[in-house]
Design a protein around this motif. Structure first.
Motif, PDB file in Angstrom:
ATOM      1  N   PRO A  91       0.797  -1.225   0.000  1.00 54.28           N
ATOM      2  CA  PRO A  91       0.000   0.000   0.000  1.00 54.28           C
ATOM      3  C   PRO A  91       0.830   1.275   0.000  1.00 54.28           C
ATOM      4  N   LEU A  92       2.094   1.162  -0.294  1.00 54.35           N
ATOM      5  CA  LEU A  92       2.954   2.345  -0.292  1.00 54.35           C
ATOM      6  C   LEU A  92       2.777   3.144  -1.571  1.00 54.35           C
ATOM      7  N   ASP A  93       2.751   4.446  -1.406  1.00 56.01           N
ATOM      8  CA  ASP A  93       2.739   5.336  -2.561  1.00 56.01           C
ATOM      9  C   ASP A  93       4.164   5.838  -2.762  1.00 56.01           C
ATOM     10  N   PRO A  94       4.856   5.309  -3.787  1.00 57.70           N
ATOM     11  CA  PRO A  94       6.272   5.642  -3.977  1.00 57.70           C
ATOM     12  C   PRO A  94       6.480   7.150  -4.093  1.00 57.70           C
ATOM     13  N   GLY A  95       5.489   7.812  -4.623  1.00 55.92           N
ATOM     14  CA  GLY A  95       5.613   9.249  -4.807  1.00 55.92           C
ATOM     15  C   GLY A  95       5.670  10.010  -3.498  1.00 55.92           C
ATOM     16  N   ARG A  96       5.224   9.383  -2.455  1.00 50.32           N
ATOM     17  CA  ARG A  96       5.219  10.089  -1.169  1.00 50.32           C
ATOM     18  C   ARG A  96       6.322   9.607  -0.247  1.00 50.32           C
ATOM     19  N   LEU A  97       7.221   8.798  -0.781  1.00 51.70           N
ATOM     20  CA  LEU A  97       8.357   8.384   0.032  1.00 51.70           C
ATOM     21  C   LEU A  97       9.235   9.588   0.293  1.00 51.70           C
ATOM     22  N   PRO A  98       9.914   9.600   1.419  1.00 48.94           N
ATOM     23  CA  PRO A  98      10.770  10.746   1.729  1.00 48.94           C
ATOM     24  C   PRO A  98      11.810  10.933   0.635  1.00 48.94           C
ATOM     25  N   ALA A  99      11.996  12.154   0.212  1.00 42.98           N
ATOM     26  CA  ALA A  99      12.971  12.441  -0.834  1.00 42.98           C
ATOM     27  C   ALA A  99      13.390  13.892  -0.685  1.00 42.98           C
ATOM     28  N   GLY A 100      14.452  14.251  -1.346  1.00 43.23           N
ATOM     29  CA  GLY A 100      14.887  15.631  -1.286  1.00 43.23           C
ATOM     30  C   GLY A 100      15.809  15.891  -0.113  1.00 43.23           C
ATOM     31  N   ASP A 101      15.858  14.959   0.804  1.00 45.65           N
ATOM     32  CA  ASP A 101      16.767  15.130   1.932  1.00 45.65           C
ATOM     33  C   ASP A 101      18.037  14.315   1.728  1.00 45.65           C
ATOM     34  N   GLY A 102      18.190  13.775   0.540  1.00 45.70           N
ATOM     35  CA  GLY A 102      19.419  13.060   0.231  1.00 45.70           C
ATOM     36  C   GLY A 102      19.412  11.610   0.627  1.00 45.70           C
ATOM     37  N   PHE A 103      18.357  11.144   1.213  1.00 46.40           N
ATOM     38  CA  PHE A 103      18.293   9.740   1.597  1.00 46.40           C
ATOM     39  C   PHE A 103      17.834   8.906   0.407  1.00 46.40           C
ATOM     40  N   GLU A 104      18.615   7.900   0.101  1.00 41.15           N
ATOM     41  CA  GLU A 104      18.269   7.030  -1.021  1.00 41.15           C
ATOM     42  C   GLU A 104      17.578   5.770  -0.511  1.00 41.15           C
ATOM     43  N   VAL A 105      16.333   5.618  -0.834  1.00 44.89           N
ATOM     44  CA  VAL A 105      15.546   4.483  -0.347  1.00 44.89           C
ATOM     45  C   VAL A 105      15.889   3.227  -1.137  1.00 44.89           C
ATOM     46  N   ARG A 106      16.195   2.166  -0.438  1.00 47.77           N
ATOM     47  CA  ARG A 106      16.502   0.908  -1.120  1.00 47.77           C
ATOM     48  C   ARG A 106      15.480  -0.180  -0.830  1.00 47.77           C
ATOM     49  N   SER A 107      14.927  -0.145   0.351  1.00 50.33           N
ATOM     50  CA  SER A 107      13.910  -1.141   0.682  1.00 50.33           C
ATOM     51  C   SER A 107      13.085  -0.618   1.846  1.00 50.33           C
ATOM     52  N   HIS A 108      12.064  -1.353   2.183  1.00 50.50           N
ATOM     53  CA  HIS A 108      11.240  -0.929   3.305  1.00 50.50           C
ATOM     54  C   HIS A 108      10.538  -2.133   3.898  1.00 50.50           C
ATOM     55  N   SER A 109      10.062  -1.952   5.105  1.00 51.49           N
ATOM     56  CA  SER A 109       9.241  -2.992   5.693  1.00 51.49           C
ATOM     57  C   SER A 109       8.067  -2.325   6.386  1.00 51.49           C
ATOM     58  N   LEU A 110       6.937  -3.005   6.297  1.00 57.81           N
ATOM     59  CA  LEU A 110       5.706  -2.436   6.828  1.00 57.81           C
ATOM     60  C   LEU A 110       4.987  -3.490   7.640  1.00 57.81           C
ATOM     61  N   GLU A 111       4.552  -3.105   8.831  1.00 62.04           N
ATOM     62  CA  GLU A 111       3.779  -4.023   9.650  1.00 62.04           C
ATOM     63  C   GLU A 111       2.470  -3.353  10.016  1.00 62.04           C
ATOM     64  N   VAL A 112       1.418  -4.126   9.882  1.00 60.72           N
ATOM     65  CA  VAL A 112       0.094  -3.619  10.180  1.00 60.72           C
ATOM     66  C   VAL A 112      -0.432  -4.339  11.419  1.00 60.72           C
ATOM     67  N   TYR A 113      -0.901  -3.571  12.390  1.00 63.40           N
ATOM     68  CA  TYR A 113      -1.418  -4.151  13.624  1.00 63.40           C
ATOM     69  C   TYR A 113      -2.921  -3.930  13.742  1.00 63.40           C
ATOM     70  N   GLY A 114      -3.603  -4.870  14.346  1.00 63.60           N
ATOM     71  CA  GLY A 114      -5.050  -4.718  14.512  1.00 63.60           C
ATOM     72  C   GLY A 114      -5.684  -5.996  15.025  1.00 63.60           C
ATOM     73  N   ARG A 115      -6.896  -6.277  14.515  1.00 56.19           N
ATOM     74  CA  ARG A 115      -7.609  -7.467  14.939  1.00 56.19           C
ATOM     75  C   ARG A 115      -7.873  -8.375  13.748  1.00 56.19           C
ATOM     76  N   CYS A 116      -7.566  -9.638  13.931  1.00 53.75           N
ATOM     77  CA  CYS A 116      -7.845 -10.580  12.860  1.00 53.75           C
ATOM     78  C   CYS A 116      -9.330 -10.924  12.844  1.00 53.75           C
ATOM     79  N   ALA A 117      -9.751 -11.545  11.794  1.00 48.02           N
ATOM     80  CA  ALA A 117     -11.173 -11.858  11.624  1.00 48.02           C
ATOM     81  C   ALA A 117     -11.715 -12.658  12.812  1.00 48.02           C
ATOM     82  N   ALA A 118     -10.937 -13.611  13.284  1.00 49.18           N
ATOM     83  CA  ALA A 118     -11.394 -14.472  14.372  1.00 49.18           C
ATOM     84  C   ALA A 118     -11.597 -13.691  15.667  1.00 49.18           C
ATOM     85  N   CYS A 119     -10.731 -12.706  15.904  1.00 46.82           N
ATOM     86  CA  CYS A 119     -10.807 -11.964  17.168  1.00 46.82           C
ATOM     87  C   CYS A 119     -11.779 -10.792  17.078  1.00 46.82           C
ATOM     88  N   GLY A 120     -12.288 -10.539  15.900  1.00 46.63           N
ATOM     89  CA  GLY A 120     -13.265  -9.468  15.751  1.00 46.63           C
ATOM     90  C   GLY A 120     -12.720  -8.139  16.166  1.00 46.63           C
TER      91      GLY A 120
END
Lengths: 120, 120
Positions: A91-120
């Motif tokens: 769900p990342l929008d590459p266009g909104r990745l941090p840029a202009g500050d000289g940091f070159e993005v090579r990879s990323h990791s994303l974790e989503v927290y919440g409730r699974c279907a079973a736990c409602g």
DNA sequence: TTACATGCAAATGGTTTGCAAACAT
DNA sequence: ATGTTTGCAAACCATTTGCATGTAA
């Protein structure tokens, strides 16, 4: 692996085969399925594989987990029961990745927290 | 904090003050700035604050780090020098978050890896 | 006053290291 | 032969626990 000058030993093969079975396993998970491989060797093998980029190491809040670094996916973690699942669509929008500050993005990791279907 | 029936002790205040100074500090960072607080108390205070939702615990590959959970931001980690920085703009497209599988998203964390400006 | 908080020392548990034996090339 | 890998035991280090003392409310 052989390309890097490393030997394809039975222990390493066993660990790799186990990793191929399931995602984000803990060291204990792996060890259970490779009882013939010494504890120390599992540690060293995982370190090696991570170093080679074949395996990814993650921490989802409860110690280290390992998985093959083949595909790009992210994790959903249920805060209730601790169940971990994957989703492929990034769900990342590459266009909104941090840029202009000289940091070159090579990879990323994303974790989503919440409730699974079973736990409602 | 008092709302939860917890006491505002000097030690807890000291840890909180230290956390307010800088983001993503390690336990050692905090301890250096709170020499008057016992090691065990730092651990217990951080656990308490994390439990209350005041503090966030993260693992960026090298052990635990802590920061105040006030604002929503993400981390950029330089794979070369290990420098950690923040960015506020969240590049997530909410419309593309996993849905339909019954998982209810409550929060997320994103880490971006690459090269900082200094490491080119 | 009293339940909660602190701090020391000791226990714990996951991870790493030293070293000698086994192995691959 | 030579350098790599393995496995045991021991070392290590971060974190947790038991318990007596101290303290905020």
């Amino acid at each position: 692996m052989r390309g890097g000058g490393y030997k394809a030993t039975p222990q390493r093969m066993s660990v790799l085969r186990t990793l191929a079975k399931e995602q984000h396993q803990t060291l204990e998970d792996i060890r259970t399925q490779c009882p013939e491989v010494g504890l120390v060797t599992v540690y060293r093998t995982l370190d090696l594989l991570v170093g080679l980029g074949i395996v990814r190491r993650l921490d989802l809040g409860d110690g280290a987990r390992y998985e093959l670094a083949e595909d790009h996916h992210h994790h959903m973690i249920c805060e209730q029961c601790g169940e971990i699942s994957e989703f492929e669509q990034c769900p990342l929008d590459p266009g909104r990745l941090p840029a202009g500050d000289g940091f070159e993005v090579r990879s990323h990791s994303l974790e989503v927290y919440g409730r699974c279907a079973a736990c409602g």
